[in-house]
Design a protein around this motif. Sequence first.
Motif, PDB file in Angstrom:
ATOM      1  N   HIS A  24       0.679  -1.054   0.083  1.00  0.00           N
ATOM      2  CA  HIS A  24      -0.111   0.092   0.120  1.00  0.00           C
ATOM      3  C   HIS A  24       0.873   1.164  -0.017  1.00  0.00           C
ATOM      4  N   VAL A  25       0.280   2.236  -0.687  1.00  0.00           N
ATOM      5  CA  VAL A  25       1.165   3.372  -0.804  1.00  0.00           C
ATOM      6  C   VAL A  25      -0.210   4.754  -0.466  1.00  0.00           C
ATOM      7  N   ILE A  26       0.360   5.533   0.276  1.00  0.00           N
ATOM      8  CA  ILE A  26      -0.369   6.743   0.761  1.00  0.00           C
ATOM      9  C   ILE A  26       0.198   8.032   0.235  1.00  0.00           C
ATOM     10  N   MET A  30       5.024  13.643   0.527  1.00  0.00           N
ATOM     11  CA  MET A  30       5.524  12.514   1.005  1.00  0.00           C
ATOM     12  C   MET A  30       4.787  11.295   0.510  1.00  0.00           C
ATOM     13  N   GLN A  31       5.474  10.164   0.580  1.00  0.00           N
ATOM     14  CA  GLN A  31       4.862   8.793   0.455  1.00  0.00           C
ATOM     15  C   GLN A  31       5.035   7.968   1.585  1.00  0.00           C
ATOM     16  N   ILE A  32       4.108   7.528   2.149  1.00  0.00           N
ATOM     17  CA  ILE A  32       3.985   6.353   3.035  1.00  0.00           C
ATOM     18  C   ILE A  32       3.681   5.062   2.281  1.00  0.00           C
ATOM     19  N   HIS A  33       4.865   4.124   2.292  1.00  0.00           N
ATOM     20  CA  HIS A  33       4.681   3.048   1.759  1.00  0.00           C
ATOM     21  C   HIS A  33       4.492   1.940   3.101  1.00  0.00           C
ATOM     22  N   THR A  34       3.526   1.089   3.124  1.00  0.00           N
ATOM     23  CA  THR A  34       2.999   0.347   4.408  1.00  0.00           C
ATOM     24  C   THR A  34       2.400  -1.020   4.020  1.00  0.00           C
ATOM     25  N   SER A  35       2.291  -1.622   5.149  1.00  0.00           N
ATOM     26  CA  SER A  35       1.751  -3.007   5.170  1.00  0.00           C
ATOM     27  C   SER A  35       0.230  -2.742   5.567  1.00  0.00           C
ATOM     28  N   ASP A  36       0.042  -1.965   6.225  1.00  0.00           N
ATOM     29  CA  ASP A  36      -1.525  -1.792   6.943  1.00  0.00           C
ATOM     30  C   ASP A  36      -2.217  -0.465   6.368  1.00  0.00           C
ATOM     31  N   GLN A  37      -2.545  -0.215   5.482  1.00  0.00           N
ATOM     32  CA  GLN A  37      -3.294   1.117   5.001  1.00  0.00           C
ATOM     33  C   GLN A  37      -4.046   1.512   5.898  1.00  0.00           C
ATOM     34  N   GLU A  38      -5.238   0.717   6.403  1.00  0.00           N
ATOM     35  CA  GLU A  38      -6.126   1.472   7.277  1.00  0.00           C
ATOM     36  C   GLU A  38      -5.550   1.928   8.535  1.00  0.00           C
ATOM     37  N   LYS A  39      -4.594   1.325   9.337  1.00  0.00           N
ATOM     38  CA  LYS A  39      -3.881   2.068  10.156  1.00  0.00           C
ATOM     39  C   LYS A  39      -3.110   3.066  10.226  1.00  0.00           C
ATOM     40  N   LEU A  75      -3.658   5.199   7.416  1.00  0.00           N
ATOM     41  CA  LEU A  75      -4.442   6.512   7.161  1.00  0.00           C
ATOM     42  C   LEU A  75      -5.003   7.011   8.433  1.00  0.00           C
ATOM     43  N   ASP A  76      -5.382   6.188   9.299  1.00  0.00           N
ATOM     44  CA  ASP A  76      -5.777   6.725  10.548  1.00  0.00           C
ATOM     45  C   ASP A  76      -4.731   7.918  11.351  1.00  0.00           C
ATOM     46  N   VAL A  77      -3.399   7.297  11.235  1.00  0.00           N
ATOM     47  CA  VAL A  77      -2.823   8.311  11.761  1.00  0.00           C
ATOM     48  C   VAL A  77      -2.368   9.626  10.846  1.00  0.00           C
ATOM     49  N   VAL A  78      -2.106   9.351   9.514  1.00  0.00           N
ATOM     50  CA  VAL A  78      -2.402  10.674   8.929  1.00  0.00           C
ATOM     51  C   VAL A  78      -3.623  11.605   8.857  1.00  0.00           C
ATOM     52  N   SER A  79      -4.698  10.917   9.024  1.00  0.00           N
ATOM     53  CA  SER A  79      -5.742  11.866   9.067  1.00  0.00           C
ATOM     54  C   SER A  79      -5.802  12.652  10.540  1.00  0.00           C
ATOM     55  N   TYR A  99      -4.612  13.847   1.646  1.00  0.00           N
ATOM     56  CA  TYR A  99      -3.728  12.483   1.404  1.00  0.00           C
ATOM     57  C   TYR A  99      -4.725  11.809   0.407  1.00  0.00           C
ATOM     58  N   SER A 100      -3.964  10.803  -0.070  1.00  0.00           N
ATOM     59  CA  SER A 100      -4.707   9.898  -1.094  1.00  0.00           C
ATOM     60  C   SER A 100      -4.138   8.664  -0.956  1.00  0.00           C
ATOM     61  N   PRO A 101      -5.062   7.509  -0.749  1.00  0.00           N
ATOM     62  CA  PRO A 101      -4.586   6.158  -0.644  1.00  0.00           C
ATOM     63  C   PRO A 101      -4.382   5.814  -2.435  1.00  0.00           C
ATOM     64  N   ILE A 102      -3.116   5.118  -2.746  1.00  0.00           N
ATOM     65  CA  ILE A 102      -2.949   5.002  -4.178  1.00  0.00           C
ATOM     66  C   ILE A 102      -3.350   3.631  -4.422  1.00  0.00           C
ATOM     67  N   ASP A 103      -4.323   3.779  -5.863  1.00  0.00           N
ATOM     68  CA  ASP A 103      -5.035   2.577  -6.113  1.00  0.00           C
ATOM     69  C   ASP A 103      -3.894   1.494  -6.820  1.00  0.00           C
ATOM     70  N   LYS A 104      -2.920   2.110  -7.450  1.00  0.00           N
ATOM     71  CA  LYS A 104      -1.926   1.393  -8.157  1.00  0.00           C
ATOM     72  C   LYS A 104      -0.955   2.046  -8.570  1.00  0.00           C
ATOM     73  N   ILE A 105       0.418   1.695  -8.681  1.00  0.00           N
ATOM     74  CA  ILE A 105       1.664   2.360  -9.277  1.00  0.00           C
ATOM     75  C   ILE A 105       2.167   1.662 -10.357  1.00  0.00           C
ATOM     76  N   ILE A 106       1.949   2.559 -11.854  1.00  0.00           N
ATOM     77  CA  ILE A 106       2.279   2.012 -12.862  1.00  0.00           C
ATOM     78  C   ILE A 106       3.273   2.605 -13.448  1.00  0.00           C
ATOM     79  N   ASP A 107       4.528   1.615 -13.946  1.00  0.00           N
ATOM     80  CA  ASP A 107       5.670   1.906 -14.632  1.00  0.00           C
ATOM     81  C   ASP A 107       5.627   1.695 -16.251  1.00  0.00           C
TER      82      ASP A 107
END
Length: 497
Positions: free
Chosen positions: A9-11, A58-67, A69-73, A81-89
């Motif tokens: 997950h990326v935020i 900033m980008q937050i790369h994480t194993s637990d998006q829900e937790k 996002l709670d901190v970021v909020s 802030y935006s939870p990223i759906d997908k990173i495309i190269d």
Amino acid sequence: MEVSTRYPHVIIVRLAPEILLKSPTTRRKFQKHLYENLIKGLRTQEIDFEILNHEGRMQIHTSDQEKALDVVSRTFGISSYSPIDKIIDGGLEAHKVAAVELYKDLVANKTYAVRIKRLGRKKKHSSVEMEREIGGMLNKYAKKVDLTNPEVMIKADVAGDLAYFYTKKIPGPGGFPIGIQGKALTLISGGFDSVVAAWYLMKRGALNDFVFCNLAGAAYERMVLEITKVLCDRWATGTRPKLYCVDFEGVIDNLRANSDPQYWQVILKRQMYRAGCEIAKRIGAEAIVTGEALGQVSSQTLSNLNTIDQVADVPVLRPLIGFDKEQIISDARMIGTDKLSEKIPEYCALNKRRPATKSARKNITEAELSMDFNILTEAVDNAKIYDMFNVNDQDVAQHSVFIEEIPSNAIFIDCQPESLYDEWHIAGAENYNAGQLANKMKTFVKTQPYVLYCPYGTQSAVFAERMQKAGYEAYSFKGGIKQLKRMYPNGAELDDE
């Protein structure tokens, strides 16, 4: 921009505009505070993460998006802030294919638009060109393009060949990162006002410790401890606030015995300011903060505020001075402390008959001449100190005072105002206020349990604790009047049986 393959997950976190308007040196300082606060906040959630800085965000790369996002909020200094759906190269062609895969079902039978933000210096295509190309790929799946008010907004931040796709841009709390404005000390009572005042200072970047002048015993202290704990857990990301609890029982007794009742409210506030200023100096706080709003109660008139300010030897900040009560309660609801604060009784109202709404510094100084200020000094010296992030459930537990089941041989004591007692009370319950209960207590027996009740179970908790200290088996009913009416629907009507 970098891609981290370690986490699913990326935020994307965007800095508050006020930070971006600062000079480069100041901006870097503020961004460093935000970075450190986020790291500390995320670590408290015990999740894996990595934070990367890029292009004023900033980008937050994480194993637990829900937790995460709670901190970021709840971290000050963040605009959105935006939870990223997908990173495309792979560049534009890869982005077009990915957009169809990600969003064709989302835009079905809906209006839509595509917005691209280009980052960095390496730009193969303009934003408009990319919006047209990617949007065109989705056109056959959707109702139509609507650039003004689309039902679905698809966005991507693009740097080089990388595209970060998302559809949500969530507002953050804004403000400045806590820690960039030094330390303040908030006089907290547990009510709506002081909590909201502390929150506004935190939002402007001030570290906040707290001082609580306890007017009503350990039950009241636990209530304030719980409210302060909620405020700090939710909003003091990256900091370790402390709560200083000063026992004001002796201060109040001294005040009542040696000063004019019409000035009790003003003198009490002056004593609280003295306590706050002394602790502020000891901990290096540069100001004290209060929840006072102009004209809200008798001690908050311009005249009385001027008189109270006389004893402060550090700046007094009043962020709510122009607020009305409705706005303050609304803010408390957003902060998350409203349900707890609404149960706190008004303990500061020592004289409810005719408190002075005007005062003069000279007159109040003379009115205090007979008071023993050593009592206040001793109370401050003996203040209890809580590290708010070390406070646990046992520290705020109220099982020793509160009770949820009524003993079969219990004697009821009603602590409601007399008018409410006349409307409804449990059959056989006697009605006492604080003074009456203190005088009557010596006639009570110590062989039976007493259950005290009031509208919310808070005032009765204070009385029950005083009875416990005097050796009685006394409890406050936890559910308050609402729950008791379910248990005793007929109330005083049973008296006639």
